[in-house]
Scaffold this motif. Structure first.
Motif, PDB file in Angstrom:
ATOM      1  N   THR A 197      22.302 -12.835  11.622  1.00 53.12           N
ATOM      2  CA  THR A 197      21.542 -13.290  10.702  1.00 53.12           C
ATOM      3  C   THR A 197      21.731 -14.839  10.290  1.00 53.12           C
ATOM      4  OG1 THR A 197      21.449 -11.273   9.385  1.00 53.12           O
ATOM      5  CG2 THR A 197      20.910 -12.932   8.325  1.00 53.12           C
ATOM      6  N   HIS A 198      22.913 -15.222  10.447  1.00 46.77           N
ATOM      7  CA  HIS A 198      23.194 -16.663  10.122  1.00 46.77           C
ATOM      8  C   HIS A 198      22.652 -17.322  10.904  1.00 46.77           C
ATOM      9  CE1 HIS A 198      25.669 -20.484   9.283  1.00 46.77           C
ATOM     10  NE2 HIS A 198      25.800 -19.999  10.587  1.00 46.77           N
ATOM     11  N   HIS A 199      22.722 -16.834  12.470  1.00 50.73           N
ATOM     12  CA  HIS A 199      22.377 -18.040  13.593  1.00 50.73           C
ATOM     13  C   HIS A 199      20.472 -18.042  13.605  1.00 50.73           C
ATOM     14  CE1 HIS A 199      26.201 -19.110  14.914  1.00 50.73           C
ATOM     15  NE2 HIS A 199      26.419 -17.742  14.851  1.00 50.73           N
ATOM     16  N   ILE A 200      20.091 -16.988  13.002  1.00 53.72           N
ATOM     17  CA  ILE A 200      18.655 -16.662  13.032  1.00 53.72           C
ATOM     18  C   ILE A 200      18.076 -17.467  12.012  1.00 53.72           C
ATOM     19  CG2 ILE A 200      16.611 -15.184  12.500  1.00 53.72           C
ATOM     20  CD1 ILE A 200      18.215 -12.847  14.053  1.00 53.72           C
ATOM     21  N   GLU A 201      18.739 -17.559  10.760  1.00 52.40           N
ATOM     22  CA  GLU A 201      18.240 -18.305   9.664  1.00 52.40           C
ATOM     23  C   GLU A 201      18.364 -19.970   9.985  1.00 52.40           C
ATOM     24  OE1 GLU A 201      20.326 -16.968   6.180  1.00 52.40           O
ATOM     25  OE2 GLU A 201      19.012 -15.259   5.937  1.00 52.40           O
ATOM     26  N   SER A 202      19.554 -20.224  10.562  1.00 52.58           N
ATOM     27  CA  SER A 202      19.612 -21.436  10.936  1.00 52.58           C
ATOM     28  C   SER A 202      18.535 -22.164  12.154  1.00 52.58           C
ATOM     29  CB  SER A 202      20.880 -21.863  11.844  1.00 52.58           C
ATOM     30  OG  SER A 202      22.188 -21.471  10.718  1.00 52.58           O
ATOM     31  N   LEU A 203      18.351 -21.164  12.911  1.00 55.79           N
ATOM     32  CA  LEU A 203      17.061 -21.427  13.853  1.00 55.79           C
ATOM     33  C   LEU A 203      15.810 -21.631  13.260  1.00 55.79           C
ATOM     34  CD1 LEU A 203      18.308 -19.534  17.180  1.00 55.79           C
ATOM     35  CD2 LEU A 203      17.922 -21.963  16.861  1.00 55.79           C
ATOM     36  N   ALA A 204      15.698 -20.528  12.238  1.00 57.54           N
ATOM     37  CA  ALA A 204      14.236 -20.386  11.624  1.00 57.54           C
ATOM     38  C   ALA A 204      14.028 -21.622  10.816  1.00 57.54           C
ATOM     39  CB  ALA A 204      13.951 -19.066  10.981  1.00 57.54           C
ATOM     40  N   GLY A 205      15.064 -22.268  10.296  1.00 58.15           N
ATOM     41  CA  GLY A 205      14.692 -23.359   9.194  1.00 58.15           C
ATOM     42  C   GLY A 205      14.371 -22.629   7.815  1.00 58.15           C
ATOM     43  N   SER A 206      14.800 -21.340   7.829  1.00 63.22           N
ATOM     44  CA  SER A 206      14.452 -20.818   6.331  1.00 63.22           C
ATOM     45  C   SER A 206      15.286 -19.503   5.906  1.00 63.22           C
ATOM     46  CB  SER A 206      13.134 -20.530   6.209  1.00 63.22           C
ATOM     47  OG  SER A 206      12.713 -19.085   7.369  1.00 63.22           O
ATOM     48  N   ARG A 207      15.667 -19.082   4.984  1.00 62.29           N
ATOM     49  CA  ARG A 207      16.387 -18.067   4.570  1.00 62.29           C
ATOM     50  C   ARG A 207      15.529 -16.908   3.933  1.00 62.29           C
ATOM     51  NH1 ARG A 207      21.632 -19.273   4.760  1.00 62.29           N
ATOM     52  NH2 ARG A 207      22.229 -21.544   4.384  1.00 62.29           N
ATOM     53  N   ALA A 208      15.991 -15.513   4.210  1.00 61.05           N
ATOM     54  CA  ALA A 208      15.175 -14.483   3.810  1.00 61.05           C
ATOM     55  C   ALA A 208      15.325 -14.516   2.091  1.00 61.05           C
ATOM     56  CB  ALA A 208      16.117 -13.330   4.231  1.00 61.05           C
ATOM     57  N   GLY A 209      16.202 -15.005   1.406  1.00 57.31           N
ATOM     58  CA  GLY A 209      16.267 -15.154   0.087  1.00 57.31           C
ATOM     59  C   GLY A 209      16.885 -16.240  -0.281  1.00 57.31           C
ATOM     60  N   GLN A 210      16.582 -17.231  -0.853  1.00 54.91           N
ATOM     61  CA  GLN A 210      17.344 -18.351  -1.486  1.00 54.91           C
ATOM     62  C   GLN A 210      18.364 -17.874  -2.344  1.00 54.91           C
ATOM     63  OE1 GLN A 210      16.922 -21.230  -0.095  1.00 54.91           O
ATOM     64  NE2 GLN A 210      15.162 -20.836   1.390  1.00 54.91           N
ATOM     65  N   VAL A 211      19.606 -18.165  -2.047  1.00 56.90           N
ATOM     66  CA  VAL A 211      20.738 -18.018  -2.862  1.00 56.90           C
ATOM     67  C   VAL A 211      20.582 -19.044  -4.443  1.00 56.90           C
ATOM     68  CG1 VAL A 211      23.143 -18.174  -3.135  1.00 56.90           C
ATOM     69  CG2 VAL A 211      22.223 -17.934  -0.934  1.00 56.90           C
ATOM     70  N   GLN A 212      20.503 -18.167  -5.357  1.00 57.42           N
ATOM     71  CA  GLN A 212      20.278 -18.774  -6.752  1.00 57.42           C
ATOM     72  C   GLN A 212      21.257 -19.776  -7.129  1.00 57.42           C
ATOM     73  OE1 GLN A 212      17.530 -18.463  -8.151  1.00 57.42           O
ATOM     74  NE2 GLN A 212      16.784 -17.060  -6.453  1.00 57.42           N
ATOM     75  N   ALA A 213      22.274 -19.326  -6.820  1.00 63.63           N
ATOM     76  CA  ALA A 213      23.690 -20.549  -7.411  1.00 63.63           C
ATOM     77  C   ALA A 213      23.973 -21.253  -5.949  1.00 63.63           C
ATOM     78  CB  ALA A 213      24.878 -19.664  -8.017  1.00 63.63           C
ATOM     79  N   HIS A 214      24.824 -22.218  -6.094  1.00 65.42           N
ATOM     80  CA  HIS A 214      25.259 -23.052  -5.202  1.00 65.42           C
ATOM     81  C   HIS A 214      26.285 -22.170  -4.141  1.00 65.42           C
ATOM     82  CE1 HIS A 214      26.661 -26.368  -2.505  1.00 65.42           C
ATOM     83  NE2 HIS A 214      27.776 -26.024  -2.953  1.00 65.42           N
ATOM     84  N   GLN A 215      26.874 -21.165  -4.997  1.00 63.97           N
ATOM     85  CA  GLN A 215      27.838 -20.513  -4.021  1.00 63.97           C
ATOM     86  C   GLN A 215      27.622 -18.975  -4.802  1.00 63.97           C
ATOM     87  OE1 GLN A 215      31.615 -22.162  -5.183  1.00 63.97           O
ATOM     88  NE2 GLN A 215      31.799 -23.188  -2.997  1.00 63.97           N
ATOM     89  N   LEU A 216      27.761 -17.964  -3.850  1.00 64.86           N
ATOM     90  CA  LEU A 216      28.002 -16.678  -4.277  1.00 64.86           C
ATOM     91  C   LEU A 216      29.240 -15.906  -4.062  1.00 64.86           C
ATOM     92  CD1 LEU A 216      25.809 -14.139  -5.113  1.00 64.86           C
ATOM     93  CD2 LEU A 216      25.564 -14.081  -2.521  1.00 64.86           C
ATOM     94  N   LEU A 217      29.730 -15.407  -5.028  1.00 61.52           N
ATOM     95  CA  LEU A 217      31.126 -14.756  -5.008  1.00 61.52           C
ATOM     96  C   LEU A 217      32.163 -15.894  -4.339  1.00 61.52           C
ATOM     97  CD1 LEU A 217      30.503 -11.090  -3.937  1.00 61.52           C
ATOM     98  CD2 LEU A 217      30.674 -12.224  -6.271  1.00 61.52           C
ATOM     99  N   ALA A 218      32.019 -17.087  -4.731  1.00 61.35           N
ATOM    100  CA  ALA A 218      32.821 -18.097  -4.323  1.00 61.35           C
ATOM    101  C   ALA A 218      32.632 -18.634  -2.892  1.00 61.35           C
ATOM    102  CB  ALA A 218      34.340 -17.814  -4.674  1.00 61.35           C
ATOM    103  N   GLN A 219      31.757 -17.938  -2.360  1.00 59.95           N
ATOM    104  CA  GLN A 219      31.670 -18.367  -0.772  1.00 59.95           C
ATOM    105  C   GLN A 219      30.247 -19.277  -0.583  1.00 59.95           C
ATOM    106  OE1 GLN A 219      33.940 -17.527   0.961  1.00 59.95           O
ATOM    107  NE2 GLN A 219      34.791 -15.948  -0.289  1.00 59.95           N
ATOM    108  N   GLU A 220      30.515 -20.580   0.182  1.00 58.57           N
ATOM    109  CA  GLU A 220      29.336 -21.270   0.093  1.00 58.57           C
ATOM    110  C   GLU A 220      28.564 -20.884   1.511  1.00 58.57           C
ATOM    111  OE1 GLU A 220      28.526 -26.136   0.926  1.00 58.57           O
ATOM    112  OE2 GLU A 220      30.740 -25.276   0.643  1.00 58.57           O
ATOM    113  N   GLN A 221      27.303 -20.960   1.128  1.00 60.84           N
ATOM    114  CA  GLN A 221      26.247 -20.565   2.089  1.00 60.84           C
ATOM    115  C   GLN A 221      26.085 -21.785   3.172  1.00 60.84           C
ATOM    116  OE1 GLN A 221      24.890 -17.194   2.051  1.00 60.84           O
ATOM    117  NE2 GLN A 221      26.647 -17.460   0.811  1.00 60.84           N
ATOM    118  N   VAL A 222      26.557 -21.708   4.470  1.00 61.21           N
ATOM    119  CA  VAL A 222      26.471 -22.743   5.360  1.00 61.21           C
ATOM    120  C   VAL A 222      25.579 -22.525   6.499  1.00 61.21           C
ATOM    121  CG1 VAL A 222      28.897 -23.135   5.048  1.00 61.21           C
ATOM    122  CG2 VAL A 222      28.321 -21.396   6.854  1.00 61.21           C
TER     123      VAL A 222
END
Length: 262
Positions: A197-222
């Protein structure tokens, strides 16, 4: 008279050519329907909406691409296609007949998987093009095609390897796709990069659902650079095919069925 074994390339070509007609049978059309049905329904709904005066909805394209094709259909395609490759020879007890032939054993899983990869990639490309009619961004089309085809290469190879390593490889593959992959949103960066999923989203240039907060459960979305993302997918698939060949090479000749799986 000295009989020499054919080269790996000749083995790949001959195996793929001989096995290619199988993709046009029932299982192959099920594989095609897994892409054609959701994309076709999206096209139908888009046509109806435009007849009523509405424009194409990019949000609908994102939903179908990420939530349907990537999250559901791609894994199911791998679960459907992989058992029709070298795993089928295990179940039908024809594997010893393959292994005693004067050919590189490691080339057989890839040779039997290439027709399925080509057939699935064709329909995934057609599906990505169909989503453009619904209202997709033309600038994102190349990335989406690369994401689908690259992930299909890796997921098909992973399931082929799982089918050779485990007696219930399909079950383990399903657990990976539908339990591990959805956790990408709460993984630390290093584990995010261990998901398709991570590599697909990096290639597609879009996420399935935008993360509302900058971090989710203290894990940054990279994100990963698209060139590195496609390289990771291709390299992972190649590694899985190589390991599948290694496992097949170590399979005892003369055993069949469940005996050959140990």
């Amino acid at each position: 008279m000295i009989i020499t074994a054919p080269s790996p390339l000749a083995t790949l070509r001959a195996t793929a050519r001989g096995y290619a007609p199988r993709v046009l049978q029932g299982r192959g059309w099920v594989l095609a329907a897994l892409v054609a049905v959701p994309v076709g329904l999206s096209l139908l709904l888009s046509v109806i909406a435009r007849l009523k005066g509405a424009d194409g909805d990019p949000a609908e394209v994102l939903k179908v691409f990420h939530e349907v094709l990537v999250k559901m259909m791609l894994p199911i395609m791998a679960l459907v296609a992989a058992p029709a490759g070298i795993r089928e020879d295990l179940e039908q007890r024809t594997l010893p007949l393959l292994l005693v032939r004067p050919a590189p054993a490691w080339a057989l899983p890839l040779g039997k998987g290439l027709p399925w990869f080509a057939w699935g990639a064709l329909w995934l490309i057609l599906g990505a093009l169909g989503l453009q009619v619904v209202g997709g961004d033309p600038a994102l089309l190349p990335g989406r095609i690369l994401a689908l085809v690259g992930a299909w290469w890796g997921e098909l190879a992973l399931m082929t390897l799982a089918g050779l390593l485990f007696k219930r490889g399909t079950l383990w593959g399903a657990l990976y796709f539908f339990l591990w992959e959805p956790l990408v949103r709460i993984f630390p960066p290093i584990l995010q990069r261990l998901t398709f999923t991570h590599h697909i989203e990096s290639l597609a240039g879009s996420r399935a659902g935008q993360v509302q907060a900058h971090q989710l459960l203290a894990q940054e979305q990279v994100s990963t650079h698209p060139a590195l993302a496609i390289l990771a997918l291709l390299a992972f698939g190649a590694l899985c095919w190589a390991l599948a060949g290694w496992k097949l090479h170590r399979t005892p000749v003369g055993l069949a069925g469940s005996e050959a799986e140990g």
